[in-house]
Design a protein around this motif. Structure first.
Motif, PDB file in Angstrom:
ATOM      1  N   MET A   1      -3.709  -4.262  -9.297  1.00  0.00           N
ATOM      2  CA  MET A   1      -2.687  -3.299  -8.912  1.00  0.00           C
ATOM      3  C   MET A   1      -1.344  -3.991  -9.046  1.00  0.00           C
ATOM      4  N   ARG A  43      -0.407   6.511  -5.886  1.00  0.00           N
ATOM      5  CA  ARG A  43      -1.717   5.860  -6.025  1.00  0.00           C
ATOM      6  C   ARG A  43      -2.687   6.422  -4.983  1.00  0.00           C
ATOM      7  N   PHE A  44      -2.254   6.439  -3.716  1.00  0.00           N
ATOM      8  CA  PHE A  44      -3.063   7.028  -2.654  1.00  0.00           C
ATOM      9  C   PHE A  44      -2.218   7.254  -1.417  1.00  0.00           C
ATOM     10  N   THR A  46      -2.879   7.762   2.945  1.00  0.00           N
ATOM     11  CA  THR A  46      -3.776   7.839   4.099  1.00  0.00           C
ATOM     12  C   THR A  46      -3.007   8.467   5.257  1.00  0.00           C
ATOM     13  N   VAL A 102      -4.291  -5.146  -2.540  1.00  0.00           N
ATOM     14  CA  VAL A 102      -5.296  -4.227  -2.006  1.00  0.00           C
ATOM     15  C   VAL A 102      -6.659  -4.763  -2.421  1.00  0.00           C
ATOM     16  N   ALA A 103      -7.582  -4.856  -1.475  1.00  0.00           N
ATOM     17  CA  ALA A 103      -8.950  -5.284  -1.778  1.00  0.00           C
ATOM     18  C   ALA A 103      -9.872  -4.096  -1.546  1.00  0.00           C
ATOM     19  N   GLU A 104     -10.763  -3.853  -2.483  1.00  0.00           N
ATOM     20  CA  GLU A 104     -11.770  -2.810  -2.315  1.00  0.00           C
ATOM     21  C   GLU A 104     -13.066  -3.470  -1.903  1.00  0.00           C
ATOM     22  N   GLY A 105     -13.603  -3.055  -0.773  1.00  0.00           N
ATOM     23  CA  GLY A 105     -14.823  -3.636  -0.262  1.00  0.00           C
ATOM     24  C   GLY A 105     -16.060  -3.122  -0.993  1.00  0.00           C
ATOM     25  N   GLY A 108     -16.875   0.558  -1.310  1.00  0.00           N
ATOM     26  CA  GLY A 108     -16.106   1.368  -2.250  1.00  0.00           C
ATOM     27  C   GLY A 108     -15.065   2.217  -1.568  1.00  0.00           C
ATOM     28  N   PHE A 109     -14.242   2.830  -2.382  1.00  0.00           N
ATOM     29  CA  PHE A 109     -13.154   3.682  -1.919  1.00  0.00           C
ATOM     30  C   PHE A 109     -13.670   5.117  -1.848  1.00  0.00           C
TER      31      PHE A 109
END
Length: 117
Positions: A1, A43-44, A46, A102-105, A108-109
């Motif tokens: 990113m 991008r997103f 929340t 940003v880390a995606e675990g 998942g997203f």
């Protein structure tokens, strides 16, 4: 990113009506989520809530220009925005920020309503 820039918009719920958390959940999952899904430059987003304390929209944009344009537009109408109408007051803060990473675990997203919906 690369080149991601964020914006945080927070309302205080300290003096909000007692049913505000339910009304915010209903608005976000029924209306607001559709407005931001697929939005150019975003991008997103929340939506975060601490019942009785605060409600916040956190945005991450694909660049500084997209973030700044959205912030300028939103700041001009913040007091009349749907969130402000539901809460009964304007946001207490509108703060731009830099997204460092940003880390995606492994889980998942997942987009869509949260557990309170």
């Amino acid at each position: 990113m690369t080149d991601s820039h964020g914006l945080s918009v927070r309302w205080s719920l300290a003096d909000a009506p007692s049913d505000v958390a339910d009304r915010l959940r209903e608005y976000v999952t029924g209306t607001s989520i559709h407005r931001f899904t697929g939005m150019d430059g975003l991008r997103f987003k929340t939506w975060r809530l601490r019942a009785g304390e605060w409600f916040e929209g956190t945005y991450v944009f694909a660049g500084e220009a997209a973030r700044d344009a959205f912030q300028e537009r939103f700041t001009g109408e913040a007091a009349e925005s749907p969130g402000s109408q539901i809460v009964g007051s304007a946001p207490v803060s509108i703060e731009p920020f830099e997204v460092v990473a940003v880390a995606e675990g492994a889980a998942g997203f997942a987009a869509g309503p949260g557990p309170g919906a």
